[in-house]
Design a protein around this motif. Structure first.
Motif, mmCIF file in Angstrom:
data_model
loop_
_atom_site.group_PDB
_atom_site.id
_atom_site.type_symbol
_atom_site.label_atom_id
_atom_site.label_comp_id
_atom_site.label_asym_id
_atom_site.label_seq_id
_atom_site.Cartn_x
_atom_site.Cartn_y
_atom_site.Cartn_z
ATOM 1 N N LYS A 18 35.322 56.764 87.077
ATOM 2 C CA LYS A 18 35.356 55.211 87.622
ATOM 3 C C LYS A 18 35.955 55.103 88.980
ATOM 4 O O LYS A 18 36.863 56.059 89.210
ATOM 5 C CB LYS A 18 36.078 54.131 86.627
ATOM 6 C CG LYS A 18 35.373 54.258 85.249
ATOM 7 C CD LYS A 18 36.532 53.431 84.361
ATOM 8 C CE LYS A 18 36.046 53.279 82.971
ATOM 9 N NZ LYS A 18 36.673 52.459 81.951
ATOM 10 N N TRP A 20 38.235 53.252 91.660
ATOM 11 C CA TRP A 20 39.496 52.485 91.671
ATOM 12 C C TRP A 20 39.972 52.017 93.138
ATOM 13 O O TRP A 20 40.124 53.163 93.878
ATOM 14 C CB TRP A 20 40.838 53.262 91.193
ATOM 15 C CG TRP A 20 41.989 52.170 90.929
ATOM 16 C CD1 TRP A 20 42.338 51.121 90.599
ATOM 17 C CD2 TRP A 20 43.429 52.900 91.439
ATOM 18 N NE1 TRP A 20 43.566 50.534 90.835
ATOM 19 C CE2 TRP A 20 44.369 51.870 91.402
ATOM 20 C CE3 TRP A 20 43.781 54.088 92.297
ATOM 21 C CZ2 TRP A 20 45.504 51.729 91.886
ATOM 22 C CZ3 TRP A 20 45.027 54.187 92.521
ATOM 23 C CH2 TRP A 20 46.112 53.240 92.429
ATOM 24 N N ASP A 38 44.346 57.306 85.413
ATOM 25 C CA ASP A 38 43.799 55.887 84.972
ATOM 26 C C ASP A 38 44.803 55.344 84.086
ATOM 27 O O ASP A 38 44.912 55.316 82.791
ATOM 28 C CB ASP A 38 42.450 55.836 84.476
ATOM 29 C CG ASP A 38 41.859 54.497 83.933
ATOM 30 O OD1 ASP A 38 42.740 53.551 84.630
ATOM 31 O OD2 ASP A 38 41.212 54.495 83.142
ATOM 32 N N ASN A 40 45.913 52.505 83.629
ATOM 33 C CA ASN A 40 45.444 51.216 83.119
ATOM 34 C C ASN A 40 45.399 51.286 81.575
ATOM 35 O O ASN A 40 45.451 50.391 80.627
ATOM 36 C CB ASN A 40 44.399 50.551 83.662
ATOM 37 C CG ASN A 40 44.653 50.043 85.088
ATOM 38 O OD1 ASN A 40 45.878 49.385 85.476
ATOM 39 N ND2 ASN A 40 43.872 50.267 85.962
ATOM 40 N N ALA A 41 45.123 52.838 81.070
ATOM 41 C CA ALA A 41 45.091 53.020 79.783
ATOM 42 C C ALA A 41 46.296 53.190 78.962
ATOM 43 O O ALA A 41 46.466 53.432 77.798
ATOM 44 C CB ALA A 41 43.913 54.127 79.576
ATOM 45 N N TRP A 42 47.329 53.415 79.938
ATOM 46 C CA TRP A 42 48.715 53.404 79.178
ATOM 47 C C TRP A 42 49.340 52.147 78.922
ATOM 48 O O TRP A 42 49.102 51.158 79.363
ATOM 49 C CB TRP A 42 49.659 54.433 80.076
ATOM 50 C CG TRP A 42 48.867 55.678 80.783
ATOM 51 C CD1 TRP A 42 47.810 56.147 80.339
ATOM 52 C CD2 TRP A 42 49.380 56.418 81.839
ATOM 53 N NE1 TRP A 42 47.380 57.259 81.151
ATOM 54 C CE2 TRP A 42 48.447 57.603 82.067
ATOM 55 C CE3 TRP A 42 50.524 56.347 82.714
ATOM 56 C CZ2 TRP A 42 48.641 58.655 83.087
ATOM 57 C CZ3 TRP A 42 50.919 57.506 83.356
ATOM 58 C CH2 TRP A 42 49.805 58.452 83.652
ATOM 59 N N ASP A 46 55.028 54.406 76.314
ATOM 60 C CA ASP A 46 54.379 55.682 76.158
ATOM 61 C C ASP A 46 55.414 56.943 76.759
ATOM 62 O O ASP A 46 56.011 56.606 77.650
ATOM 63 C CB ASP A 46 53.136 55.789 76.773
ATOM 64 C CG ASP A 46 52.011 55.183 76.203
ATOM 65 O OD1 ASP A 46 52.182 54.498 74.809
ATOM 66 O OD2 ASP A 46 50.879 54.944 76.628
ATOM 67 N N VAL A 211 47.174 60.649 73.813
ATOM 68 C CA VAL A 211 46.288 59.408 74.136
ATOM 69 C C VAL A 211 45.260 59.728 75.309
ATOM 70 O O VAL A 211 45.385 60.612 76.010
ATOM 71 C CB VAL A 211 47.197 58.279 74.855
ATOM 72 C CG1 VAL A 211 46.125 57.399 75.476
ATOM 73 C CG2 VAL A 211 48.263 57.864 73.778
ATOM 74 N N GLN A 212 43.827 59.602 74.828
ATOM 75 C CA GLN A 212 42.953 59.874 75.674
ATOM 76 C C GLN A 212 42.843 58.939 76.963
ATOM 77 O O GLN A 212 42.936 57.939 77.121
ATOM 78 C CB GLN A 212 41.462 59.551 75.174
ATOM 79 C CG GLN A 212 40.355 59.848 75.912
ATOM 80 C CD GLN A 212 40.017 61.478 75.760
ATOM 81 O OE1 GLN A 212 39.840 62.171 74.809
ATOM 82 N NE2 GLN A 212 39.918 62.087 76.964
ATOM 83 N N THR A 213 42.991 59.742 78.128
ATOM 84 C CA THR A 213 42.959 59.318 79.315
ATOM 85 C C THR A 213 42.207 59.989 80.304
ATOM 86 O O THR A 213 41.836 61.048 80.162
ATOM 87 C CB THR A 213 44.733 59.199 79.720
ATOM 88 O OG1 THR A 213 44.779 58.366 81.168
ATOM 89 C CG2 THR A 213 45.083 60.401 80.112
ATOM 90 N N GLN A 214 41.856 59.494 81.605
ATOM 91 C CA GLN A 214 41.210 60.370 82.463
ATOM 92 C C GLN A 214 41.300 59.873 83.954
ATOM 93 O O GLN A 214 42.299 58.873 84.134
ATOM 94 C CB GLN A 214 39.790 59.667 82.398
ATOM 95 C CG GLN A 214 39.514 58.078 82.440
ATOM 96 C CD GLN A 214 38.033 57.736 82.062
ATOM 97 O OE1 GLN A 214 37.412 58.473 81.420
ATOM 98 N NE2 GLN A 214 37.716 56.514 82.518
#
Length: 219
Positions: A18, A20, A38, A40-42, A46, A211-214
């Motif tokens: 994506k 940003w 990214d 924003n997924a956190w 965490d 946690v799946q993140t990218q």
């Protein structure tokens, strides 16, 4: 189970990358590189684990101690832990003490892994973050490092070990997260057999899940 983490070496080949566009200034080195985690997924609270692609003397020493104590290489490579506060902001304990930092400090030269206790409520996640922030300006627990070294030589599997006692207002990176976590939900983390809390012990703690993140491409 395989670990989920961000690897800067594979950022450009990440699927479904994506874009940003930051609406505030970001470090030049990050903009020049062109990618960012990214975050924003956190979520607040965490756990953030990092591992340098080219570790220095201290990073190598931490890995060596954790391996010597009995941790697998995949867990021992995680040399630092921090608490995510929100929007990529971290609370962490460094040799200068407990302070606020940014995930920008760890890209693009570190592996970055996010772990989470999915049983926590949103209010508890914020409480965990606040409890970590309350320890700002605490000094670094240098005295405790000696205790960890001693335990590693005996082996972290030693069931006769006693919990490491941290001096008042002094803490190490992994203990910062573990202390805030236990205050929120009463659940201790780390190696309960020997009593030590290290990045490696948080890496393998089954109370936490990856946690799946990218990556995102900076526009």
């Amino acid at each position: 189970m395989s670990q989920l983490f961000l690897n800067p070496d594979t950022a450009e080949n990440s699927p479904d990358l994506k874009a940003w566009k930051p609406d505030y200034p970001i470090p030049k080195h990050l903009r020049d590189w062109g990618f960012c985690p990214d975050f924003n997924a956190w979520l607040p609270g965490d756990l953030v684990l990092v591992s340098a692609l080219k570790p220095g003397i201290i990073g190598k020493a931490i890995r060596s101690v954790q391996e010597q104590g009995g941790y697998a290489q995949d867990d021992a490579r995680w040399e630092h832990a921090a608490v995510h506060i929100g929007s990529g902001t971290l609370c962490e304990a460094t040799r200068k003490g407990v302070c606020v930092a940014s995930v920008f400090d760890y890209a693009p030269n570190h592996l970055i892994r996010i772990r989470r206790n999915h049983a926590l409520t949103q209010d508890q996640r914020w409480e965990l973050a606040v409890n970590a922030l309350k320890q700002q300006n605490y000094s670094y627990g240098f005295f405790s490092i000696g205790s960890i070294l001693w335990k590693s030589r005996k082996g972290f599997w030693n069931t006769q070990g006693k919990p490491i006692s941290f001096p008042k207002r002094a803490v190490i990176c992994s203990e910062l997260y573990a202390d805030a976590h236990v205050k929120v939900c009463g659940q201790a983390l780390g190696n309960l057999r020997s009593g030590e809390v290290t990045p490696a012990s948080l890496s393998m703690d089954q109370s936490l899940a990856d946690v799946q993140t990218q990556w995102v491409r900076i526009a």
